[in-house]
Design an enzyme around this catalytic site. Sequence first.
Site, PDB file in Angstrom:
ATOM      1  N   GLY A  46      -5.311  15.033   3.116  1.00  0.00           N
ATOM      2  CA  GLY A  46      -6.157  13.898   3.451  1.00  0.00           C
ATOM      3  C   GLY A  46      -7.440  14.414   4.076  1.00  0.00           C
ATOM      4  O   GLY A  46      -7.859  15.546   3.808  1.00  0.00           O
ATOM      5  N   GLU A  47      -8.053  13.618   4.910  1.00  0.00           N
ATOM      6  CA  GLU A  47      -9.256  14.034   5.622  1.00  0.00           C
ATOM      7  C   GLU A  47      -8.818  14.499   7.014  1.00  0.00           C
ATOM      8  O   GLU A  47      -8.413  13.699   7.853  1.00  0.00           O
ATOM      9  CB  GLU A  47     -10.234  12.856   5.723  1.00  0.00           C
ATOM     10  N   SER A  48      -8.876  15.805   7.235  1.00  0.00           N
ATOM     11  CA  SER A  48      -8.248  16.375   8.423  1.00  0.00           C
ATOM     12  C   SER A  48      -8.850  15.853   9.725  1.00  0.00           C
ATOM     13  O   SER A  48      -8.126  15.631  10.707  1.00  0.00           O
ATOM     14  CB  SER A  48      -8.327  17.901   8.389  1.00  0.00           C
ATOM     15  N   CYS A  78      -2.699  21.004   2.323  1.00  0.00           N
ATOM     16  CA  CYS A  78      -4.150  20.816   2.434  1.00  0.00           C
ATOM     17  C   CYS A  78      -4.535  20.519   3.888  1.00  0.00           C
ATOM     18  O   CYS A  78      -4.528  21.413   4.717  1.00  0.00           O
ATOM     19  CB  CYS A  78      -4.627  19.725   1.474  1.00  0.00           C
ATOM     20  N   ARG A 108     -11.622  25.532   6.770  1.00  0.00           N
ATOM     21  CA  ARG A 108     -11.647  24.143   6.291  1.00  0.00           C
ATOM     22  C   ARG A 108     -12.662  24.006   5.152  1.00  0.00           C
ATOM     23  O   ARG A 108     -13.767  24.533   5.213  1.00  0.00           O
ATOM     24  CB  ARG A 108     -12.022  23.237   7.468  1.00  0.00           C
ATOM     25  N   ILE A 142      -8.248  19.980  -3.813  1.00  0.00           N
ATOM     26  CA  ILE A 142      -9.223  18.920  -3.563  1.00  0.00           C
ATOM     27  C   ILE A 142      -9.836  19.140  -2.185  1.00  0.00           C
ATOM     28  O   ILE A 142      -9.147  19.009  -1.171  1.00  0.00           O
ATOM     29  CB  ILE A 142      -8.563  17.530  -3.641  1.00  0.00           C
ATOM     30  N   ARG A 143     -11.088  19.503  -2.145  1.00  0.00           N
ATOM     31  CA  ARG A 143     -11.757  19.845  -0.868  1.00  0.00           C
ATOM     32  C   ARG A 143     -10.852  20.758  -0.058  1.00  0.00           C
ATOM     33  O   ARG A 143     -10.635  20.546   1.138  1.00  0.00           O
ATOM     34  CB  ARG A 143     -12.100  18.584  -0.068  1.00  0.00           C
ATOM     35  N   HIS A 202      -2.144  20.577  -3.497  1.00  0.00           N
ATOM     36  CA  HIS A 202      -1.417  19.310  -3.424  1.00  0.00           C
ATOM     37  C   HIS A 202      -0.257  19.264  -4.423  1.00  0.00           C
ATOM     38  O   HIS A 202      -0.386  18.659  -5.490  1.00  0.00           O
ATOM     39  CB  HIS A 202      -2.368  18.148  -3.733  1.00  0.00           C
ATOM     40  N   GLU A 204       2.219  17.383  -4.308  1.00  0.00           N
ATOM     41  CA  GLU A 204       2.635  15.982  -4.448  1.00  0.00           C
ATOM     42  C   GLU A 204       1.862  15.238  -5.529  1.00  0.00           C
ATOM     43  O   GLU A 204       2.263  14.139  -5.943  1.00  0.00           O
ATOM     44  CB  GLU A 204       2.496  15.255  -3.107  1.00  0.00           C
TER      45      GLU A 204
END
Length: 254
Positions: A46-48, A78, A108, A142-143, A202, A204
């Site tokens: 997600g967005e850490s 991630c 990051r 992803i990022r 990821h 998942e």
Amino acid sequence: MAVGVLALQGSFNEHIAALRRIGVKGVEIRKAEQLENVSSLIIPGGESTTMAKLAELHNLFPALREFVKMGKPVWGTCAGLIFLANKATGQKTGGQELVGGLDCTVHRNFFGSQIQSFEAELPVPDLAATEGGPPSFRAVFIRAPAILEVGPDVEVLASISIQTTKKVDPSSSLQSQEESGECDGKVIVAVKQGNLLATAFHPELTIDSRWHSYFMKMSSNDNEIVAASSSSVYEDEERYLYNKQPKIDLPVYE
């Protein structure tokens, strides 16, 4: 006991669905007291920074650190990898709070912004030896972060090769380093240390459930229910993937 999935933000639903495919119940975790009812925990992608702010708002960090110290299995994917790291670089001004416990340094957004997301075939000999299936895993980044350094007790499970000539600069992203030709030839993207598992990608978001089955084996003992045979699960999912599901391609990182 069920597997907890931290459900503050990010791909927690996808993890719960992946667990369901191998016959394991996943439950959403949003409060510290809910950790008492799970035997292991997944911290999703997600967005850490957002996840960290929400975890701080709900006073989750002390409970998460205690969960790790108790030796219960925890898997970070991630953003979850960033949470588990003892040290993170490339963060926004002011940084973010970390759970810690994993003896590594994480960068990051090492691979760049959202538009630099990609897929890559990773050699995963340890995963294949344990779970069966092919010797590689098609990973979705992803990022994504990357692991720059690991301690002596950390087992490296997967790395990705980068075509370059110079050493990684921990203060800049892969995108800027590629433009200047300054980054290492390989970075680590999956590790294990004791009760902790971490992946920069990821699993998942794929139909290949071997990483989830691998994590369940970390969570099991001889008296507990172990997930279904991963090799047969993988074969069934592989047939489903290629016969039923439309293929969604991200750029392939060569």
